[in-house]
Design a protein around this motif. Structure first.
Motif, PDB file in Angstrom:
ATOM      1  N   ASP A 383       6.882  14.454  32.852  1.00  0.00           N
ATOM      2  CA  ASP A 383       8.051  13.638  33.184  1.00  0.00           C
ATOM      3  C   ASP A 383       8.730  13.131  31.917  1.00  0.00           C
ATOM      4  OD1 ASP A 383       7.539  14.002  35.846  1.00  0.00           O
ATOM      5  OD2 ASP A 383       6.762  11.982  36.205  1.00  0.00           O
ATOM      6  N   ASP A 384       7.923  12.633  30.990  1.00  0.00           N
ATOM      7  CA  ASP A 384       8.483  12.102  29.743  1.00  0.00           C
ATOM      8  C   ASP A 384       9.201  13.191  28.949  1.00  0.00           C
ATOM      9  OD1 ASP A 384       8.725  10.156  27.481  1.00  0.00           O
ATOM     10  OD2 ASP A 384       7.371  11.580  26.521  1.00  0.00           O
ATOM     11  N   ARG A 385       8.591  14.354  28.869  1.00  0.00           N
ATOM     12  CA  ARG A 385       9.225  15.455  28.148  1.00  0.00           C
ATOM     13  C   ARG A 385      10.542  15.865  28.800  1.00  0.00           C
ATOM     14  NH1 ARG A 385       3.838  19.211  27.261  1.00  0.00           N
ATOM     15  NH2 ARG A 385       3.226  18.392  25.205  1.00  0.00           N
ATOM     16  N   TYR A 386      10.545  15.882  30.130  1.00  0.00           N
ATOM     17  CA  TYR A 386      11.739  16.357  30.824  1.00  0.00           C
ATOM     18  C   TYR A 386      12.920  15.406  30.632  1.00  0.00           C
ATOM     19  CZ  TYR A 386      14.697  18.366  34.448  1.00  0.00           C
ATOM     20  OH  TYR A 386      15.742  18.949  35.118  1.00  0.00           O
ATOM     21  N   VAL A 387      12.657  14.101  30.706  1.00  0.00           N
ATOM     22  CA  VAL A 387      13.762  13.164  30.522  1.00  0.00           C
ATOM     23  C   VAL A 387      14.284  13.234  29.095  1.00  0.00           C
ATOM     24  CG1 VAL A 387      12.500  11.055  29.838  1.00  0.00           C
ATOM     25  CG2 VAL A 387      14.565  10.868  31.220  1.00  0.00           C
ATOM     26  N   SER A 417      15.548   9.296  34.784  1.00  0.00           N
ATOM     27  CA  SER A 417      14.957   8.069  34.247  1.00  0.00           C
ATOM     28  C   SER A 417      14.804   7.024  35.340  1.00  0.00           C
ATOM     29  CB  SER A 417      15.820   7.510  33.110  1.00  0.00           C
ATOM     30  OG  SER A 417      15.858   8.395  32.014  1.00  0.00           O
ATOM     31  N   LEU A 418      15.793   6.956  36.218  1.00  0.00           N
ATOM     32  CA  LEU A 418      15.708   6.046  37.362  1.00  0.00           C
ATOM     33  C   LEU A 418      14.555   6.442  38.275  1.00  0.00           C
ATOM     34  CD1 LEU A 418      19.385   5.404  38.498  1.00  0.00           C
ATOM     35  CD2 LEU A 418      17.586   3.669  38.412  1.00  0.00           C
ATOM     36  N   GLU A 419      14.424   7.733  38.503  1.00  0.00           N
ATOM     37  CA  GLU A 419      13.388   8.239  39.401  1.00  0.00           C
ATOM     38  C   GLU A 419      11.998   7.875  38.907  1.00  0.00           C
ATOM     39  OE1 GLU A 419      11.820  12.604  40.849  1.00  0.00           O
ATOM     40  OE2 GLU A 419      13.977  12.337  40.549  1.00  0.00           O
ATOM     41  N   ASP A 422      11.898   4.803  33.929  1.00  0.00           N
ATOM     42  CA  ASP A 422      11.743   4.874  32.473  1.00  0.00           C
ATOM     43  C   ASP A 422      12.846   4.043  31.824  1.00  0.00           C
ATOM     44  OD1 ASP A 422      11.495   5.483  29.812  1.00  0.00           O
ATOM     45  OD2 ASP A 422      11.710   7.649  30.032  1.00  0.00           O
ATOM     46  N   GLY A 423      12.506   2.813  31.437  1.00  0.00           N
ATOM     47  CA  GLY A 423      13.499   1.919  30.851  1.00  0.00           C
ATOM     48  C   GLY A 423      14.121   2.469  29.581  1.00  0.00           C
ATOM     49  N   ARG A 424      13.313   3.097  28.750  1.00  0.00           N
ATOM     50  CA  ARG A 424      13.811   3.680  27.504  1.00  0.00           C
ATOM     51  C   ARG A 424      14.831   4.778  27.803  1.00  0.00           C
ATOM     52  NH1 ARG A 424       9.571   5.362  26.223  1.00  0.00           N
ATOM     53  NH2 ARG A 424       8.693   3.656  25.008  1.00  0.00           N
ATOM     54  N   GLY A 425      14.509   5.613  28.782  1.00  0.00           N
ATOM     55  CA  GLY A 425      15.409   6.688  29.159  1.00  0.00           C
ATOM     56  C   GLY A 425      16.716   6.155  29.738  1.00  0.00           C
ATOM     57  N   MET A 426      16.616   5.073  30.532  1.00  0.00           N
ATOM     58  CA  MET A 426      17.826   4.481  31.099  1.00  0.00           C
ATOM     59  C   MET A 426      18.745   3.958  29.997  1.00  0.00           C
ATOM     60  SD  MET A 426      16.422   2.354  34.391  1.00  0.00           S
ATOM     61  CE  MET A 426      14.816   2.813  35.036  1.00  0.00           C
TER      62      MET A 426
END
Length: 470
Positions: A383-387, A417-419, A422-426
């Motif tokens: 998930d982290d890699r994909y975002v 990121s919402l899904e 992931d605050g960093r991604g948002m």
């Protein structure tokens, strides 16, 4: 009939299971003998049940329910009241009842029963054994209820059983919600050293993956050092693992500790140190006469070492290695997605054109579960890699003034990121969109506004969730 009085007012009568059975026999004009044939319960036993001379066993309850053509579990709430509230709980009935509730997914009944049992601590070992049985059978929801109850009742005991409950809850609690995962991982870390040794290596491995997906690199380094020490001691004392002790050969945990340390150094921009760790997990000269399982591990780490050497050099600005790296991953399907994530990051850092790479591997822009020869890659890591990939692609195309394509990737990154909360991604997605907002179409702006409202709603929900853990 049992009448309940409240404040001197007579309420509706609470009928018992026997009352329901008696009414059914009268309504259907059915004799006990005929119902005995229909239900498969001895007529004498039925008479004793109706005359209150014997309690109803779990199997008998299910047969009565079926013979009355009612839904499975129809009388379970009444059964709790009759057998566990107004009578002393008996494990001979409790155990089978909890099993059936798990089979029928009647979690409310399980909650009601175990709440009644908590006054008697002698039931804790039995409940724990049952939780383990549910866990290994894949009945995770009822297992969680039992683990939570046991953990609460033993929170002051500092027992191995408490630690194992917390480990199970950690594993079962990880989801695609990154903020929640951080709280769960931080809670479990406190218990990892209390686990029985046979669980510690896997628990540390899983904690490392959780913190890595959350970009807590100092914590990854700390836990990797601990994993290396424990795994090395185990290997020196016991050599090759026993089948029941850990999920993987012991050498995996030693090499993985080096791999995770290298990854932490890499993400902290310490590329030289990261390369030193690569040499450590690619060296297997210390492994004593490796067997077939250990050779699978060794070969996987050799593969990762070769790929990471390329990536670390790319991130250090040595783009002349890219053709060799692409040739390397072209024959390794399971390496393409993680390689693509890092290649895009490196291209953005050094403003390199990788259009030909993106065209060749465009099919990897959609989410896919990842695995390798050792096993499935942690969903949290994927998930982290994909975002990061989505945001990286957005940045890449925006830098090239391909605003439509770039902003679509930015919106995709914000959506994902919402899904996964992931605050960093948002923050990254919002920052990128605002930076290039003037180039966005009306449709893109409307999508962005919708996503922002969802971000605000999520933040309010998370504030309440965090408060509940304080």
């Amino acid at each position: 009939m049992v009448f309940i009085l409240e404040g001197g007012v007579s309420l509706e009568p609470t009928t018992t299971i026997r009352d329901h059975l008696e009414n059914y026999l009268k309504r259907e004009q059915m004799s006990i003998s005929l119902f005995s044939e229909t239900s498969g319960i001895n007529s004498g036993t039925l008479s004793n049940i109706l005359n209150k001379n014997r309690p109803i066993a779990m199997q008998q309850l299910d047969r009565i329910t079926s013979a009355m053509r009612l839904e499975e579990g129809h009388f379970y709430e009444l059964y709790i009241d009759e057998c566990f509230v107004h009578a002393a709980p008996d494990w001979r009935r409790l155990g089978p009842f909890l099993h059936r509730c798990a089979e029928l997914d009647k979690l409310n009944c399980i909650e009601d029963v175990i709440r009644l049992m908590m006054d008697n601590l002698s039931y804790i070992p039995l409940l724990f054994d049952l939780a383990e049985e549910f866990y290994h059978a894949g009945k995770f929801k009822p297992a969680i209820l039992l683990y939570e109850t046991i953990a609460e009742s033993e929170k002051m005991q500092h027992s191995e059983r408490l630690a194992l409950c917390q480990y199970r809850l950690f594993r079962l609690g990880l989801t695609n919600d990154q903020q929640r995962n951080l709280i769960i991982a931080a809670q479990f870390e406190y218990y990892v050293d209390r686990l029985d040794e046979r669980y510690q290596l896997d628990a540390l491995n899983e904690l490392i993956n959780a913190f890595a997906s959350l970009h807590r690199w100092s914590k990854v380094q700390e836990l990797s050092d601990k994993l290396k020490v424990k795994a090395t001691i185990h290997y020196e004392l016991n050599g090759r693992r026993k089948q029941e002790e850990t999920k993987r050969p012991i050498i995996f945990y030693i090499m993985y500790a080096y791999l995770a340390s290298g990854s932490a150094s890499f993400h902290l921009n310490n590329y030289e140190i990261a390369l030193k760790y690569v040499s450590l997990y690619s060296d297997y000269s210390w492994v004593r006469e490796p067997d077939a399982d250990e050779m699978i591990v060794i070969n996987q780490f050799q593969e990762w070492a070769e790929g990471n050497r390329y990536i670390y050099k790319l991130m250090a600005g040595q783009f002349d290695v890219l053709p060799e790296y692409l040739k390397y991953i072209s024959t390794k399907e399971n390496e393409i997605f993680p390689a693509l994530c890092d290649i895009v990051t490196a291209a953005n850092r050094y403003d390199m054109n990788i259009d030909y790479v993106l065209k060749q591997y465009e099919s990897y822009f959609t989410y896919q579960e990842q695995s390798n020869r050792i096993g499935k890659v942690s969903k949290q890591v994927t998930d982290d890699r994909y975002v990061r990939l989505l945001a990286g692609l957005g940045t890449y195309y925006l830098k090239k003034d391909e605003f439509f394509k770039g902003l679509n990737f930015v919106l995709d990154s914000l959506r994902f990121s919402l899904e996964i909360s992931d605050g960093r991604g948002m923050l990254r997605g919002v920052g990128l969109f605002e930076q290039y907002r003037d180039y966005a179409s009306d449709t893109a702006i409307q999508q962005y506004k919708t996503l922002i409202s969802e971000v605000q709603k999520l933040n309010e929900e998370k504030a309440g969730f965090a408060d509940s853990y304080m």
